[in-house]
Write an enzyme that holds these catalytic residues in place. Sequence first.
Site, PDB file in Angstrom:
ATOM      1  N   ARG A  88      60.055  14.972   7.915  1.00  0.00           N
ATOM      2  CA  ARG A  88      60.003  15.925   9.028  1.00  0.00           C
ATOM      3  C   ARG A  88      60.753  15.362  10.219  1.00  0.00           C
ATOM      4  O   ARG A  88      60.518  14.236  10.657  1.00  0.00           O
ATOM      5  CB  ARG A  88      58.541  16.206   9.413  1.00  0.00           C
ATOM      6  CG  ARG A  88      58.348  16.959  10.740  1.00  0.00           C
ATOM      7  CD  ARG A  88      58.534  18.451  10.577  1.00  0.00           C
ATOM      8  NE  ARG A  88      58.539  19.168  11.826  1.00  0.00           N
ATOM      9  CZ  ARG A  88      57.524  19.880  12.304  1.00  0.00           C
ATOM     10  NH1 ARG A  88      56.397  19.948  11.636  1.00  0.00           N
ATOM     11  NH2 ARG A  88      57.642  20.544  13.437  1.00  0.00           N
ATOM     12  N   ARG A  97      61.971  22.879   8.799  1.00  0.00           N
ATOM     13  CA  ARG A  97      61.296  21.615   8.526  1.00  0.00           C
ATOM     14  C   ARG A  97      60.870  21.491   7.070  1.00  0.00           C
ATOM     15  O   ARG A  97      60.526  22.478   6.434  1.00  0.00           O
ATOM     16  CB  ARG A  97      60.097  21.430   9.433  1.00  0.00           C
ATOM     17  CG  ARG A  97      59.220  22.653   9.567  1.00  0.00           C
ATOM     18  CD  ARG A  97      58.547  22.605  10.947  1.00  0.00           C
ATOM     19  NE  ARG A  97      57.845  23.782  11.336  1.00  0.00           N
ATOM     20  CZ  ARG A  97      58.347  24.764  12.082  1.00  0.00           C
ATOM     21  NH1 ARG A  97      59.606  24.747  12.435  1.00  0.00           N
ATOM     22  NH2 ARG A  97      57.620  25.770  12.469  1.00  0.00           N
ATOM     23  N   ASP A 100      55.285  21.192   7.604  1.00  0.00           N
ATOM     24  CA  ASP A 100      54.597  21.469   8.865  1.00  0.00           C
ATOM     25  C   ASP A 100      53.115  21.595   8.550  1.00  0.00           C
ATOM     26  O   ASP A 100      52.714  22.439   7.754  1.00  0.00           O
ATOM     27  CB  ASP A 100      55.129  22.778   9.466  1.00  0.00           C
ATOM     28  CG  ASP A 100      54.593  23.047  10.854  1.00  0.00           C
ATOM     29  OD1 ASP A 100      54.197  22.086  11.550  1.00  0.00           O
ATOM     30  OD2 ASP A 100      54.569  24.222  11.254  1.00  0.00           O
ATOM     31  N   ASP A 102      49.600  22.093  10.485  1.00  0.00           N
ATOM     32  CA  ASP A 102      48.936  22.422  11.750  1.00  0.00           C
ATOM     33  C   ASP A 102      47.432  22.331  11.583  1.00  0.00           C
ATOM     34  O   ASP A 102      46.859  22.978  10.695  1.00  0.00           O
ATOM     35  CB  ASP A 102      49.291  23.844  12.207  1.00  0.00           C
ATOM     36  CG  ASP A 102      50.711  23.959  12.719  1.00  0.00           C
ATOM     37  OD1 ASP A 102      51.288  22.934  13.118  1.00  0.00           O
ATOM     38  OD2 ASP A 102      51.242  25.082  12.731  1.00  0.00           O
TER      39      ASP A 102
END
Length: 168
Positions: A88, A97, A100, A102
């Site tokens: 990343r 990317r 990812d 989150d």
Amino acid sequence: MTGVNPSARTVAVALGSNLGDCGAHLAFAVARLERVLTDVRVSGFVYTDPEHGVDDPRFLNGALVGTWTTSPEALLSTLLGIERERGRVRSRVGAPRTLDLDLLLVGDLMVDSEVLQLPHPRFRSRRFVLGPLSEIAPGLVDPVTGKTVSELLRLLSGNIGGSRFKVC
């Protein structure tokens, strides 16, 4: 109750990738998270268009729920490390990317610091997050609104807008 860890919290993580072998990147993340979380459940994955009409590659998105027993900051650090393992690069906000991850929810914790916001500030408005999350944790409650994931999804119009499949 013997054997119950009072600091254990249900955590929800959004998974995304739009560079390289997206399925392999998400499978890698799931395997890494299964090492540090317990009671892991993983949604199916769905291809979705990037937010805000950006002309970038489509994303492969999913969600993962598990149990975590230390600080949310420690989990965030783990997520960032997994992203780095998959190459990343943070060249600009919203850039394509490889991976990812989150951090969406950590139990009923609400955090607003320079490094972490819980719940994730935009998860309520993202079908590509709420759709997969509702598959595996429809009753998970947003501590800010008091609504479940399935209720939040119903508040958004339409479907999650992608083609669906399970990555093994």
